[in-house]
Motif scaffolding. Structure first.
Motif, mmCIF file in Angstrom:
data_model
loop_
_atom_site.group_PDB
_atom_site.id
_atom_site.type_symbol
_atom_site.label_atom_id
_atom_site.label_comp_id
_atom_site.label_asym_id
_atom_site.label_seq_id
_atom_site.Cartn_x
_atom_site.Cartn_y
_atom_site.Cartn_z
ATOM 1 N N LEU A 27 -5.956 -0.159 -5.437
ATOM 2 C CA LEU A 27 -6.685 1.110 -5.257
ATOM 3 C C LEU A 27 -5.901 2.038 -4.340
ATOM 4 C CD1 LEU A 27 -10.372 -0.166 -4.807
ATOM 5 C CD2 LEU A 27 -9.406 0.989 -6.803
ATOM 6 N N ASP A 28 -5.361 1.480 -3.265
ATOM 7 C CA ASP A 28 -4.614 2.310 -2.303
ATOM 8 C C ASP A 28 -3.257 2.727 -2.877
ATOM 9 O OD1 ASP A 28 -4.460 3.623 0.211
ATOM 10 O OD2 ASP A 28 -3.262 1.987 1.044
ATOM 11 N N GLN A 29 -2.733 1.941 -3.828
ATOM 12 C CA GLN A 29 -1.478 2.342 -4.471
ATOM 13 C C GLN A 29 -1.678 3.590 -5.320
ATOM 14 O OE1 GLN A 29 -0.381 -1.292 -6.363
ATOM 15 N NE2 GLN A 29 1.194 -1.786 -4.837
ATOM 16 N N GLY A 32 -2.850 6.354 -2.384
ATOM 17 C CA GLY A 32 -2.428 6.239 -0.980
ATOM 18 C C GLY A 32 -1.046 5.611 -0.922
ATOM 19 N N ASP A 33 -0.874 4.695 0.049
ATOM 20 C CA ASP A 33 0.448 4.078 0.205
ATOM 21 C C ASP A 33 0.442 2.575 -0.075
ATOM 22 O OD1 ASP A 33 -1.046 3.365 2.327
ATOM 23 O OD2 ASP A 33 0.395 3.949 3.877
ATOM 24 N N GLY A 34 -0.693 2.066 -0.570
ATOM 25 C CA GLY A 34 -0.720 0.681 -1.040
ATOM 26 C C GLY A 34 -0.758 -0.389 0.034
ATOM 27 N N ASP A 35 -1.190 -0.033 1.243
ATOM 28 C CA ASP A 35 -1.204 -1.065 2.296
ATOM 29 C C ASP A 35 -2.614 -1.512 2.694
ATOM 30 O OD1 ASP A 35 -2.041 1.221 3.556
ATOM 31 O OD2 ASP A 35 -0.666 1.080 5.249
ATOM 32 N N HIS A 36 -3.648 -0.955 2.071
ATOM 33 C CA HIS A 36 -5.007 -1.219 2.574
ATOM 34 C C HIS A 36 -5.401 -2.700 2.466
ATOM 35 C CE1 HIS A 36 -8.886 -0.249 4.119
ATOM 36 N NE2 HIS A 36 -9.503 -0.690 3.042
HETATM 37 MG MG MG Z 1 -2.944 2.958 2.994
#
Ligand code: MG
Ligand code: ADP
Length: 200
Positions: A27-29, A32-36
């Protein structure tokens, strides 16, 4: 509400986050930046490592200690926000909360998150799950109903345009994806609701 087994709840929350970390990452990818997923997994594993010490404390102190640990270990934008949620909850809750105290403390904790994030409902963040859960608590919904309301609230972030956090950099392109923090919040709400429902 009967006595809460905090050590068991911490283990369950950590298991839930670990089991869903890949989904949170995906979802964060997307916006966002994919680190959640990794951020949350690291934070909740750190809390779990000290679950015994935390659960030996009175509930307000335990929640404050969990909040501090999350601030130190989750990172990203969500670490300070989830940390604030638990810290503020710890400040407001009583050692043996009834539903009214839990509801009031949760309301104050949401206000603290909103102040910290300079955010409000409708901006495609974790607040879009937290607020409906608070409303449901006020309305006397059951634990299972509240868990379903949290899931539906996370789903409802899909058509929203992000106005806070990294996803807001995408503008209209953030529309059509679920907010990662809303999803992790719903996962945690279901875990807590399940645990409180069991002990109710
Ligand atoms: Mg993130
Ligand atoms: P980062 O965005 O720094 O990579 P994470 O990926 O761990 O941090 O967390 C992102 C999540 O944090 C978002 O999905 C959103 O729910 C939440 N979030 C980000 N900024 C805010 C804010 N200002 N207010 C409330 N929630 C926010």
């Amino acid at each position: 509400m009967a006595a809460l087994n905090l050590a068991r709840l911490i283990a369950a929350a950590s298991d839930t986050i670990a089991a869903n970390a890949e989904e949170l990452t995906a979802l964060d990818q997307a916006i966002g930046d994919g680190d959640h997923g990794l951020n949350m997994k690291r934070g909740f594993e750190a809390v779990r490592a000290e679950a015994e010490a935390f659960s030996a404390k009175p509930l307000p102190d335990a929640l404050k200690a969990i909040g501090t640990k999350l601030v130190m270990t989750v990172g990203g934008a969500s670490g300070p926000l989830f940390g604030t949620l638990f810290l503020a909850l710890g400040k407001e809750i009583s050692a043996k909360p009834d539903r009214a105290n839990l509801t009031a403390a949760f309301g104050k904790a949401i206000e603290a998150v909103a102040a910290r994030g300079k955010s409000q409902i409708g901006q495609k963040t974790m607040l879009d799950v937290l607020q409906p859960v608070h409303d449901a608590l006020l309305q006397g919904k059951t634990a299972l109903e509240i868990a379903d309301i949290a899931d539906a609230a996370a789903d409802a972030t899909v058509p929203m345009k992000a106005l806070r956090g990294r996803a807001s950099f995408l503008g209209d392109r953030s529309i059509g994806h679920m907010d990662a923090g809303a999803r992790s919040t719903a996962l945690l709400v279901r875990t807590v609701a399940h645990s409180l429902g069991e002990s109710a």
